[in-house]
Design a protein around this motif. Structure first.
Motif, mmCIF file in Angstrom:
data_model
loop_
_atom_site.group_PDB
_atom_site.id
_atom_site.type_symbol
_atom_site.label_atom_id
_atom_site.label_comp_id
_atom_site.label_asym_id
_atom_site.label_seq_id
_atom_site.Cartn_x
_atom_site.Cartn_y
_atom_site.Cartn_z
ATOM 1 N N ILE A 19 0.840 -1.200 0.000
ATOM 2 C CA ILE A 19 0.000 0.000 0.000
ATOM 3 C C ILE A 19 0.876 1.250 0.000
ATOM 4 C CG2 ILE A 19 -1.576 1.382 1.417
ATOM 5 C CD1 ILE A 19 -2.987 -1.167 2.193
ATOM 6 N N MET A 20 1.922 1.252 0.835
ATOM 7 C CA MET A 20 2.847 2.386 0.873
ATOM 8 C C MET A 20 3.578 2.529 -0.455
ATOM 9 S SD MET A 20 4.374 1.999 4.760
ATOM 10 C CE MET A 20 5.383 3.475 4.630
ATOM 11 N N PHE A 21 3.899 1.405 -1.101
ATOM 12 C CA PHE A 21 4.530 1.448 -2.421
ATOM 13 C C PHE A 21 3.589 2.084 -3.428
ATOM 14 C CE2 PHE A 21 5.267 -0.469 -6.614
ATOM 15 C CZ PHE A 21 6.592 -0.113 -6.813
ATOM 16 N N GLY A 22 2.306 1.751 -3.312
ATOM 17 C CA GLY A 22 1.314 2.337 -4.205
ATOM 18 C C GLY A 22 1.217 3.844 -4.045
ATOM 19 N N LEU A 23 1.365 4.323 -2.802
ATOM 20 C CA LEU A 23 1.336 5.764 -2.557
ATOM 21 C C LEU A 23 2.457 6.465 -3.310
ATOM 22 C CD1 LEU A 23 0.691 5.863 1.312
ATOM 23 C CD2 LEU A 23 -0.958 6.312 -0.506
ATOM 24 N N TYR A 52 2.304 4.962 -7.603
ATOM 25 C CA TYR A 52 1.084 5.178 -8.380
ATOM 26 C C TYR A 52 0.324 6.437 -7.963
ATOM 27 C CZ TYR A 52 2.145 0.265 -9.190
ATOM 28 O OH TYR A 52 2.776 -0.916 -9.475
ATOM 29 N N ASN A 53 0.950 7.243 -7.091
ATOM 30 C CA ASN A 53 0.348 8.504 -6.635
ATOM 31 C C ASN A 53 -1.042 8.320 -6.046
ATOM 32 O OD1 ASN A 53 2.557 10.146 -7.472
ATOM 33 N ND2 ASN A 53 1.834 9.981 -9.587
ATOM 34 N N GLU A 54 -1.215 7.250 -5.266
ATOM 35 C CA GLU A 54 -2.491 7.019 -4.603
ATOM 36 C C GLU A 54 -2.648 7.973 -3.420
ATOM 37 O OE1 GLU A 54 -2.590 2.936 -3.563
ATOM 38 O OE2 GLU A 54 -2.699 2.220 -5.637
ATOM 39 N N SER A 55 -3.883 8.204 -3.011
ATOM 40 C CA SER A 55 -4.166 9.157 -1.941
ATOM 41 C C SER A 55 -3.681 8.631 -0.588
ATOM 42 C CB SER A 55 -5.672 9.425 -1.868
ATOM 43 O OG SER A 55 -6.361 8.228 -1.574
ATOM 44 N N ALA A 56 -3.305 9.574 0.277
ATOM 45 C CA ALA A 56 -2.872 9.227 1.640
ATOM 46 C C ALA A 56 -3.720 10.017 2.626
ATOM 47 C CB ALA A 56 -1.389 9.540 1.814
ATOM 48 N N LYS A 59 -5.999 5.978 6.109
ATOM 49 C CA LYS A 59 -4.899 5.125 5.662
ATOM 50 C C LYS A 59 -3.689 5.274 6.581
ATOM 51 C CE LYS A 59 -4.525 4.370 1.337
ATOM 52 N NZ LYS A 59 -4.318 4.506 -0.128
ATOM 53 N N VAL A 60 -3.364 6.493 6.996
ATOM 54 C CA VAL A 60 -2.227 6.737 7.893
ATOM 55 C C VAL A 60 -2.462 6.075 9.246
ATOM 56 C CG1 VAL A 60 -0.935 8.496 9.139
ATOM 57 C CG2 VAL A 60 -1.562 8.876 6.744
ATOM 58 N N ILE A 61 -3.677 6.220 9.781
ATOM 59 C CA ILE A 61 -4.016 5.583 11.057
ATOM 60 C C ILE A 61 -3.907 4.066 10.938
ATOM 61 C CG2 ILE A 61 -5.871 5.179 12.730
ATOM 62 C CD1 ILE A 61 -6.878 8.012 12.107
ATOM 63 N N GLY A 62 -4.372 3.530 9.835
ATOM 64 C CA GLY A 62 -4.307 2.091 9.616
ATOM 65 C C GLY A 62 -2.883 1.575 9.602
ATOM 66 N N LEU A 82 -9.421 -0.262 7.923
ATOM 67 C CA LEU A 82 -9.230 1.178 7.680
ATOM 68 C C LEU A 82 -8.472 1.422 6.380
ATOM 69 C CD1 LEU A 82 -8.323 2.535 11.251
ATOM 70 C CD2 LEU A 82 -10.457 2.856 9.988
ATOM 71 N N ILE A 83 -7.418 0.619 6.159
ATOM 72 C CA ILE A 83 -6.615 0.791 4.957
ATOM 73 C C ILE A 83 -7.434 0.507 3.711
ATOM 74 C CG2 ILE A 83 -4.664 -0.161 3.661
ATOM 75 C CD1 ILE A 83 -3.253 -0.560 6.367
ATOM 76 N N SER A 84 -8.276 -0.530 3.773
ATOM 77 C CA SER A 84 -9.049 -0.921 2.584
ATOM 78 C C SER A 84 -10.146 0.092 2.241
ATOM 79 C CB SER A 84 -9.664 -2.301 2.792
ATOM 80 O OG SER A 84 -10.594 -2.297 3.853
ATOM 81 N N ILE A 85 -10.801 0.644 3.276
ATOM 82 C CA ILE A 85 -11.905 1.585 2.994
ATOM 83 C C ILE A 85 -11.408 2.997 2.726
ATOM 84 C CG2 ILE A 85 -13.485 0.245 4.436
ATOM 85 C CD1 ILE A 85 -13.251 2.367 6.592
ATOM 86 N N SER A 86 -10.119 3.232 3.016
ATOM 87 C CA SER A 86 -9.589 4.577 2.790
ATOM 88 C C SER A 86 -9.417 4.859 1.303
ATOM 89 C CB SER A 86 -8.244 4.731 3.498
ATOM 90 O OG SER A 86 -7.274 3.862 2.949
#
Length: 287
Positions: free
Chosen positions: A103-107, A110-114, A118-121, A283-287
């Motif tokens: 997920i962090m790699f995707g951020l 792939y410029n995914e949202s943070a 997602k940070v809390i997760g 949390l990570i999945s729904i973010s």
């Protein structure tokens, strides 16, 4: 959905098999080497096209398969040690919580949202790995015994990230069996070379328990990856949904089996850690 359910079962069985190696005095490293030979053979049997060594070596994914082969055998050994020394729940949470790494790699890639969820997760995931790793009643912070679950956490995350990236960018839809078989073949070769180096100083003896254990592990190991990749190819489900259901189900099922089959002792902080693990994945999945 059937692919996902079978993948969850196979992934859970891997932890149970590793735990059983200790009970039945199976040489873990010997069984792992045999496992990769069986997994490779299973992948070849599942491939319905002519096999060409030249085509495999020249494939775009071959160098990635070399790297993954090294990671597979290294992380598999760490997973076995973690399950045996720290317990099933620790091993399952440490490996499955590594989902935050891709997920962090995707951020980054792939410029995914943070967003805040997602940070809390991600923070909760790191706390969960520590809390589930404490197997005594002490309250103070300690790093003793943490190196195994932390190594498993990082290694599994890097492995998943690399596997998903190569599979989506270089592997054809019908090429999963031969791609997987190649990774297992490379991992097995590394294991044989390592074993050969050890045999120079120490006599190596394979016993029937290692052969049987490796055979069972090899079949389960192959299908745990094959079925997950097949589940990810189903158009009606998003990958975030697949990973979330898979990880939470494996953590819960492994913990339950650890309690029922091996009478593993879980303290309050262990349960809190498992709870944090589940919440962080959601949390990570729904973010």
């Amino acid at each position: 959905m059937i692919f996902l359910l079978l993948s969850i079962l196979a992934s859970t069985l891997i932890f149970i098999i590793f735990k059983s190696f200790t009970k039945y005095n199976v040489n873990t490293f010997h069984a792992i080497i045999i496992n990769y030979a069986i997994a490779c053979f299973t992948g070849v049997l599942n491939y319905d096209a002519p096999i060409s060594i030249a085509n495999i070596i020249n494939a775009k994914w071959f160098l990635g398969a070399l790297f993954l082969g090294f990671l597979f055998i290294s992380i598999f050994n760490v997973m076995a040690l973690t399950a045996q020394r720290n317990g099933l729940s620790v091993a399952s949470v440490a490996s499955k919580m590594s989902v935050i790494i891709p997920i962090m790699f995707g951020l980054y890639a792939y410029n995914e949202s943070a967003n805040a969820l997602k940070v809390i997760g991600i923070i909760l995931a790191l706390v969960a790995v520590y809390l589930t790793s404490i197997k005594n009643k002490s309250i103070g912070f300690t790093t003793k015994g943490l190196w195994l679950p932390l190594t498993l956490f990082l290694g599994s995350g890097i492995l998943d990230t690399t596997l998903k990236y190569i599979e989506t960018t270089h592997v054809a839809k019908n090429g999963i069996p031969i791609f997987s078989a190649t990774i297992f073949f490379i991992a097995g070769c590394i294991g044989v070379i390592t074993l050969g180096a050890k045999s120079i100083k120490t006599k190596i003896n394979f016993n029937y328990k290692s052969v049987v254990g490796g055979f069972v592990l090899g079949i389960v190991n192959y299908y745990s990856i094959y079925l997950l990749l097949k589940a990810l190819q189903v158009d009606s489900f998003e990958s975030s949904t697949i990973f979330t259901i898979n990880n939470v189900a494996v953590v819960m099922l492994t913990t339950l089996l650890g309690l029922l089959l091996y009478r593993e002792k879980l303290y309050i902080k262990n349960w809190i850690g498992i709870g944090f693990a589940i919440v962080s994945i959601i949390l990570i999945s729904i973010s």
